[in-house]
Motif scaffolding. Structure first.
Motif, mmCIF file in Angstrom:
data_model
loop_
_atom_site.group_PDB
_atom_site.id
_atom_site.type_symbol
_atom_site.label_atom_id
_atom_site.label_comp_id
_atom_site.label_asym_id
_atom_site.label_seq_id
_atom_site.Cartn_x
_atom_site.Cartn_y
_atom_site.Cartn_z
ATOM 1 N N UNK A 129 0.868 -1.171 0.000
ATOM 2 C CA UNK A 129 0.000 0.000 0.000
ATOM 3 C C UNK A 129 0.909 1.225 0.000
ATOM 4 N N UNK A 130 0.747 2.071 -1.015
ATOM 5 C CA UNK A 130 1.516 3.316 -1.093
ATOM 6 C C UNK A 130 0.521 4.458 -0.967
ATOM 7 N N UNK A 131 0.702 5.270 0.061
ATOM 8 C CA UNK A 131 -0.197 6.387 0.320
ATOM 9 C C UNK A 131 0.615 7.677 0.367
ATOM 10 N N UNK A 132 0.023 8.738 -0.134
ATOM 11 C CA UNK A 132 0.687 10.040 -0.135
ATOM 12 C C UNK A 132 -0.256 11.095 0.394
ATOM 13 N N UNK A 133 0.292 12.111 1.039
ATOM 14 C CA UNK A 133 -0.504 13.209 1.559
ATOM 15 C C UNK A 133 0.241 14.518 1.321
ATOM 16 N N UNK A 134 -0.482 15.556 0.964
ATOM 17 C CA UNK A 134 0.121 16.855 0.683
ATOM 18 C C UNK A 134 0.304 17.660 1.965
ATOM 19 N N UNK A 135 1.015 17.064 2.923
ATOM 20 C CA UNK A 135 1.303 17.696 4.210
ATOM 21 C C UNK A 135 2.704 17.261 4.638
ATOM 22 N N UNK A 136 3.709 18.124 4.479
ATOM 23 C CA UNK A 136 5.092 17.728 4.787
ATOM 24 C C UNK A 136 5.314 17.312 6.235
ATOM 25 N N UNK A 137 4.473 17.779 7.153
ATOM 26 C CA UNK A 137 4.626 17.428 8.570
ATOM 27 C C UNK A 137 3.533 16.475 9.040
ATOM 28 N N UNK A 138 3.007 15.710 8.128
ATOM 29 C CA UNK A 138 1.904 14.795 8.460
ATOM 30 C C UNK A 138 2.269 13.824 9.575
ATOM 31 N N UNK A 139 1.330 13.606 10.458
ATOM 32 C CA UNK A 139 1.417 12.508 11.427
ATOM 33 C C UNK A 139 0.157 11.650 11.383
#
Length: 357
Positions: A129-139
């Protein structure tokens, strides 16, 4: 008055991938993977990462899944013919080697959790599973993926983060995020179903409650509700029309699924739920009443679409009721052949009545 709004949109081919989807596309371009038999893409945009997969792995089986028919049809305009684009309430009940999930930092948390659990359940052992989010500091997304069990690999970028997690066992127990609740309509208690991505998940929206309370539904009426969400208004309408019929329309396939499930559980037989996004409803007869509760996002385009569709489907003398806090927007335009004939306060909303010539 101005003519009804007609907003020009960019051609779908001119629209760039959403930021999180672009992160996935860039990640795939640098991947060392040598082969791929099957993959599923769960995009909140137009699924351009599916094209990147078939370009990199010709002959692979790639499915681009959408819960929303409008998004699915828009995606088909830019998607390779080698990608299977589908619109349905849940992911296909099959297995995949790879699942791609672009997540928007402003996206719906429960829907993303649902998709993480569903896709993980369907991955083969050894699948990723490859997931991406447009938040450089994501937690947040990282925490959801860490709950799956295996180690999560993190790739930091200036515009966000890409996570990769490989499935090594079937020990994870997926959760359900569906909800069921009740509300009263006259002397009946009706059960409502809702799911993530469905408008007003877990409750009856306040505007919908105002519509139920204040919009008159004479017995025997044929009623069209546009944007039915969890189906609470459509069911109330069907109960009150008795010998008439209610048609509940939504572009979200889960909304239609929830409406159908609840109608069956409540033994409401005079209700038909329809997945539709373009307002072409050949199987819906001329209606006496149309009920509209448009969302406020979309720069009024959805409200315009609802009004135009209501005008097409109402009989002469039929009435459209709009529940809104944006009355001034409706007053700006000429909605012919609909004419506003009443406006009253309905709780904290305005209930506008339009009559068709």
């Amino acid at each position: 008055m101005k003519p009804s709004p007609c907003k020009l949109e960019l051609a779908v081919s001119d629209l760039p991938p959403l930021p999180s989807e672009q992160l996935l596309i860039d990640h795939l371009a640098s991947s060392t993977r040598s082969s791929l038999a099957s993959a599923i893409v769960m995009s909140p945009g137009r699924g351009q990462s599916a094209n990147a997969l078939v370009d990199s792995f010709p002959g692979s089986k790639v499915t681009s899944w959408f819960v929303d028919l409008h998004r699915a049809e828009r995606a088909r305009e830019v998607t390779s013919e080698d990608v299977h684009v589908i619109c349905q309430p849940d992911l296909p009940d099959t297995t995949w080697e790879l699942a791609l999930l672009p997540v928007l930092k402003t996206g719906e948390a429960e829907m993303n959790r649902d998709l993480i659990h569903q896709s993980w359940q369907r991955l083969t052992i050894g699948g990723e599973l490859i997931a991406a989010v447009n938040a450089p500091k994501d937690t947040w997304l990282l925490n959801q993926l860490q709950a799956l069990g295996p180690k999560v690999r993190c790739h930091d970028h200036a515009t966000g983060r890409v996570y990769v997690v490989r499935k090594s066992s079937e020990t994870f127990k997926p959760k359900t995020f569906d909800a069921e609740f009740t509300h009263r309509v006259d002397d009946r208690i009706l059960t409502v179903h809702s799911r993530p991505s469905v408008f007003s998940h877990r409750s009856v929206d306040r505007a919908a409650a105002a519509m139920i309370r204040h919009a008159p539904i004479p017995e025997g009426s044929t009623v069209l509700e546009l944007g039915c969400g969890n189906g609470a208004v459509a069911m109330a309408t069907a109960v009150r029309s008795q010998t008439g019929h209610a048609y509940a329309v939504d572009c979200n396939s889960r909304a239609v699924q929830c409406t159908e499930r609840a109608a069956a559980q409540n033994q409401i037989k005079n209700l038909t739920a329809i997945v539709n996004h373009d307002g072409e409803l050949p199987n819906v007869p001329a209606c006496d009443i149309a009920l509209l509760n448009p969302p406020y996002y979309g720069d009024f385009r959805i409200a315009e679409h609802f009004m135009v569709t209501a005008a097409k489907k109402l009989r002469s003398g039929g009435e459209a009721y709009v529940i809104t806090k944006q009355t001034d927007r409706y007053l700006e335009y000429d909605w012919w052949p609909l004419e506003m004939t009443d406006r009253k306060t309905a709780q904290s909303y305005d209930l506008l009545r339009f009559t068709r010539e």
